[in-house]
Design a protein around this motif. Structure first.
Motif, mmCIF file in Angstrom:
data_model
loop_
_atom_site.group_PDB
_atom_site.id
_atom_site.type_symbol
_atom_site.label_atom_id
_atom_site.label_comp_id
_atom_site.label_asym_id
_atom_site.label_seq_id
_atom_site.Cartn_x
_atom_site.Cartn_y
_atom_site.Cartn_z
ATOM 1 N N VAL A 36 18.753 51.130 18.512
ATOM 2 C CA VAL A 36 19.543 50.248 17.643
ATOM 3 C C VAL A 36 18.707 49.009 17.341
ATOM 4 C CG1 VAL A 36 21.620 48.825 17.496
ATOM 5 C CG2 VAL A 36 21.728 51.072 18.595
ATOM 6 N N ALA A 37 18.785 48.529 16.104
ATOM 7 C CA ALA A 37 18.026 47.344 15.709
ATOM 8 C C ALA A 37 18.833 46.518 14.717
ATOM 9 C CB ALA A 37 16.677 47.738 15.096
ATOM 10 N N ILE A 38 18.516 45.238 14.663
ATOM 11 C CA ILE A 38 19.071 44.355 13.632
ATOM 12 C C ILE A 38 18.032 44.237 12.529
ATOM 13 C CG2 ILE A 38 19.797 42.001 13.088
ATOM 14 C CD1 ILE A 38 20.915 41.767 15.887
ATOM 15 N N TYR A 39 18.452 44.528 11.304
ATOM 16 C CA TYR A 39 17.578 44.438 10.138
ATOM 17 C C TYR A 39 17.887 43.175 9.347
ATOM 18 C CZ TYR A 39 15.923 49.264 10.625
ATOM 19 O OH TYR A 39 15.335 50.411 11.068
ATOM 20 N N ARG A 40 16.872 42.644 8.722
ATOM 21 C CA ARG A 40 17.047 41.518 7.804
ATOM 22 C C ARG A 40 16.790 42.016 6.386
ATOM 23 N NH1 ARG A 40 14.102 35.640 8.346
ATOM 24 N NH2 ARG A 40 15.171 34.616 6.622
ATOM 25 N N GLY A 41 17.747 41.773 5.484
ATOM 26 C CA GLY A 41 17.627 42.250 4.111
ATOM 27 C C GLY A 41 18.790 43.162 3.761
#
Length: 456
Positions: A341-346
């Motif tokens: 799981v990751a947090i994306y920017r955009g």
């Protein structure tokens, strides 16, 4: 007996896409610092200047046993000011800066570090890196998943996991070390280490040139190597107190000098800067007897009008595209990054060949530990109102993983282990970016029956 420093700071905008210098560097009798700003044209130089402006307040006295606390407090104050600036000006949202700092007191040096700018010590001919990069790739090296050599070429080597960004959790690493006469220190932004090898750096520091010549040599090597980023270096040598070679005039370079955050008496700092200054001095003055050209001939005037109109239209389109891009980079969502799981920017949608998002924070939370329903949600992306909301959603997912793990521990083991579906890549789309944020996707607060097939 106390020690003194002989030092120099140099910086160059580089040969890449940057038109301004987002680095700030400082060298003074008690303080050495390099700050590498990030956050685009509007924010990177502000963040590094703010941080350096706070740090230089420490250059003027020896704080003894209070040195480490004073240094940490100054960086916290800089972090708070970065948060305030970003809140007051939306264009500065997302800005941040690295900080690598040495502060002299008695016969010791206090070291503070956050980000991927580096500090090196040359002692007895041996080069030692005294900082640890706060990057995703460095975490892979620490875990033994890749080697240090592989890290230098890793495609995600520029993902920084900790900087001064205004977040209260942005804490630097702080330590103290002994200062020995003859030691040579180098603080630098990644614009140098991304181009010049550590072996070459060691050879240059050991050559015995004074700090100014050494700093200029390192900048020149980065420029010869293509210098795709801003390059800033601070070189210092430890001397006995009272040595006449000790430096006393502070040296300020980069955006802090350009913006006037910290005043400097330093001359043009790099060969490129000196050449540009010399060219300006040698530019021929206009001859008053020369004929005065009042405009283009009539046959060319219509062509110029058309060209100007086309340029105006292109400028308007470019401004609109830049505004849309800036807005998109203020959006965050939760998605899959390989098996984690990751947090994306955009934005989760790509526009043709243009990728509209990147991994902002990898959470080290395996998808396989989540309920099946939540796994599908993450793969389809979970939108968030802002970064705090995205982190909250990841927190809910972690709670689900813990609950699933506890539930799995209470069940008898299966005779055949369930197969985990590989995480597909994020879906792409060719439609343009939305003009309003997408509705927030809720994350279930409790694990569902999918735990039975999801826990690894």
């Amino acid at each position: 007996m106390p020690v003194a420093l002989r030092y120099a700071a140099r910086s160059d905008v580089g040969l890449g896409r940057y038109s301004n210098n987002q680095d700030s560097g400082y060298a003074g009798p008690h303080l050495l610092a390099v700050c590498d700003g990030m956050g685009g044209h509007a924010g990177g130089d502000v963040a590094s200047s703010v941080a350096l402006g706070r740090l230089v307040e420490l250059d003027g006295d020896s704080y003894g046993g209070e040195a480490l606390r004073r240094l940490a407090d100054s960086l916290r104050a800089a972090n708070t000011e970065i948060a305030r600036r970003a809140a007051d000006d939306p264009e500065l949202a997302g800005m941040g800066t690295t900080a690598t700092v040495l502060m002299r007191y008695d016969r010791k040096l206090a070291l503070a570090h956050i980000g991927d700018s580096r500090g090196y010590l040359l002692r007895d001919g041996e080069l030692l890196r005294i900082t640890r990069d706060h990057t995703f790739v460095q975490s892979l090296v620490d875990e033994g998943r890749i080697s240090a050599d592989e890290a230098e070429q890793h495609p995600q080597r520029n993902i920084v996991t900790r900087v001064l960004s205004g977040d209260p959790d942005d804490e630097p690493d702080v330590s103290a070390r002994e200062a020995r006469v003859g030691d040579r220190y180098l603080l630098c932004s990644d614009g140098l280490t991304g181009v010049v090898s550590e072996a070459t750096i060691a050879e240059t520091l050991a050559a015995g040139e004074d700090p100014a010549a050494t700093a200029e040599a390192l900048i020149s090597m980065a420029l010869r190597g293509g210098a795709p980023d801003n390059v800033t270096v601070v070189v210092a040598e430890v001397l006995e107190a009272g040595d006449p070679r000790a430096t006393t005039v502070p040296d300020v370079v980069g955006s802090a000098a350009v913006n006037g955050t910290v005043r400097t008496a330093a001359p043009a700092s790099t060969p490129a800067a000196k050449a540009a200054a010399l060219a300006r001095q040698q530019a021929p003055e206009r001859d008053d007897d020369a004929p005065l050209v009042v405009g283009p001939p009539a046959s060319r005037r219509r062509w110029l009008v058309r060209a100007l109109a086309s340029a105006v239209v292109l400028a308007i389109l470019a401004a609109g595209a830049y505004a849309a891009w800036t807005w998109s980079q203020q959006q965050f969502y939760v998605g899959a990054a390989g098996p984690d799981v990751a947090i994306y920017r955009g934005l989760p949608q790509d526009i043709g060949p243009v990728t509209m998002s990147r991994v902002y924070e990898r959470q080290h939370l395996p998808l396989s530990q989540l309920p099946e329903y939540s796994q599908q949600q993450v793969r389809s992306t979970i939108t968030a109102d802002d970064l705090a909301d995205a982190r909250a959603k990841v927190g809910e997912l972690r709670s689900q993983a813990v609950a699933c793990s506890a539930a799995g521990a209470q069940r008898p083991p299966a005779t055949t282990p369930p197969s985990a579906s590989p995480a597909p890549t994020r879906p792409t789309a060719t439609r343009p970016a939305p003009t309003t944020p997408a509705p927030t996707t809720p994350v279930p607060s409790t694990p569902d029956a999918g735990c039975a097939g999801a826990v690894s």
